[in-house]
Each structure stands twice: as C-alpha cells, then as structure tokens.
Design an enzyme around this catalytic site. Structure first.
Site, short mmCIF file in Angstrom:
data_model
loop_
_atom_site.label_atom_id
_atom_site.label_comp_id
_atom_site.label_asym_id
_atom_site.label_seq_id
_atom_site.Cartn_x
_atom_site.Cartn_y
_atom_site.Cartn_z
N ASP A 1 -40.62 35.94 11.07
CA ASP A 1 -40.39 36.82 12.25
C ASP A 1 -39.43 38.45 11.91
O ASP A 1 -39.16 38.25 10.51
CB ASP A 1 -40.70 36.88 13.31
CG ASP A 1 -39.21 35.45 13.92
OD1 ASP A 1 -38.01 36.26 13.15
OD2 ASP A 1 -39.06 34.53 13.95
N SER A 2 -39.83 39.11 12.64
CA SER A 2 -39.37 40.71 12.79
C SER A 2 -38.05 39.79 12.45
O SER A 2 -36.77 40.49 11.26
CB SER A 2 -39.41 41.14 13.76
OG SER A 2 -38.19 42.74 13.60
#
Length: 200
Positions: free
Chosen positions: A47-48
């Site tokens: 994820d980011s």
C-alpha cells in the site's frame, strides 16, 4: 521464437501506489526514473504507506505461480513499531494474534517467524521525530497475506506500526537498494530466487 519476458525488482518508495494507472492523484510506478516496457505490472502490492521490495514483470503467469501454487512463499517485513516491545509481547505475536478480516470476521494470524531487529543502517528518516520517541524494530515473516495483515498484527499486541518495509520475498532480497531503485533480473535467476519451477 518464445516470447521474451522482463523481470524487475523495485524498492517502492513510501507514498507511492503499486500500480501504473489510478483515477486518483497519487504517485505511480510510472513516476520512477525507469522506462518499463509495455505490459509491465506489479506482482502483489504494497500500500501507499508501505515500502520496500516489489516485483514487476511482463509475464502474466507469475502471479498464479507465486500465489496459487502448492508451495507457500515467505515474505519478510522490517517493522518500526511504537513503544519498546517486550519479549512477552513478541512471544504473543509468534503464538498468533486475532485480527479482523473481511466483513468483520476474526482470523488467527500466525507468523512463520518474528524477531527483534536493529534499525537499518544508512536509513533515510522519513519522519525524523520518530527517532526521538520510544520505538522498536522487529522482523515478521509470513506466508499468508490478509489485507494490512502486518499492521493489524502489531496493533493487536498494542504496538502500532510506524513504518513497514518489505525486505524479502523468498530469496529475492531488497539488500542495499535505495527507494526508487529498479534492478532487472534474468529469468532463471528470478525464478530460482523465488523457488519456483519456471518451466511450468
């Protein structure tokens, strides 16, 4: 002549999504300083807010070979957690902790291994103030991949995640790579390090 596929490992930086296209205004893999060939895609995701080792390839079969094969594949994460973790809490993590998964169901998540770790050397401090507050570094190795599993596991032992870095997938290692760096691998080397029979 057989199609020639490309294989890469990338140090995905913090604050970048694991894709080339998004309807949102986010940093993309295409923003890396590298010309990927058409058809390149990520295998698995970070994820980011997570960073570290990410696999990219033009070979569409890799996802199935890695995630749907009979053999489970190990992934190791270096995790900075809030507050100083005790051996008792680490043992609780090794024993297995309950986390919430899809639709509110509870899942007993058990790592293959969990160990105390030191802070990485020559490490970029994304958030310098974290260095001055109580924290610990640990490694967690998994063969399963529930949504935000590592973050949920350390939260379950009351040590919220501050930083999450994937450092290996089987024998593919992040090593001394820097954020944003891309390395191309030969096909045989790529599959050997993933412990996959690439002639399937």
């Amino acid at each position: 002549m057989p199609e020639q596929f490309k294989y890469y490992i990338v140090y995905k930086p913090y604050n970048m999504v694991s894709q080339f296209v998004s309807p949102d205004a986010v940093r993309l893999l295409g923003d890396l300083d590298f010309e990927f060939p058409e058809g390149t895609h990520a295998i698995g995701r970070l994820d980011s807010n997570s960073e570290g080792l990410l696999i990219l390839t033009t070979n569409k079969k890799v996802t199935k070979l890695l995630f749907e094969g009979k053999q489970a594949h190990e992934r190791t994460y270096l995790v900075q957690v809030r507050n100083v973790i005790t051996e008792e809490r680490l043992e609780a993590l090794k024993y297995g902790v309950d986390i919430e998964v899809k639709e509110g169901n509870v899942y007993r998540a058990k790592p293959v291994d969990a160990q105390m770790a030191g802070a990485p050397e020559n490490f970029e401090q994304l958030f310098p103030h974290y260095h001055h507050v109580p924290h610990s570094w640990i490694t967690i190795t998994l063969t399963e991949g529930k949504f935000h599993q590592v973050r949920k596991m350390v939260k379950a032992i009351k040590h919220p995640c501050k930083r999450l870095i994937r450092v290996s997938i089987e024998d593919l290692l992040l090593g001394d790579m820097k954020p944003g760096e891309v390395r191309e691998l030969e096909e045989a080397d790529f599959f050997n390090k993933l412990n996959i029979d690439y002639q399937q």
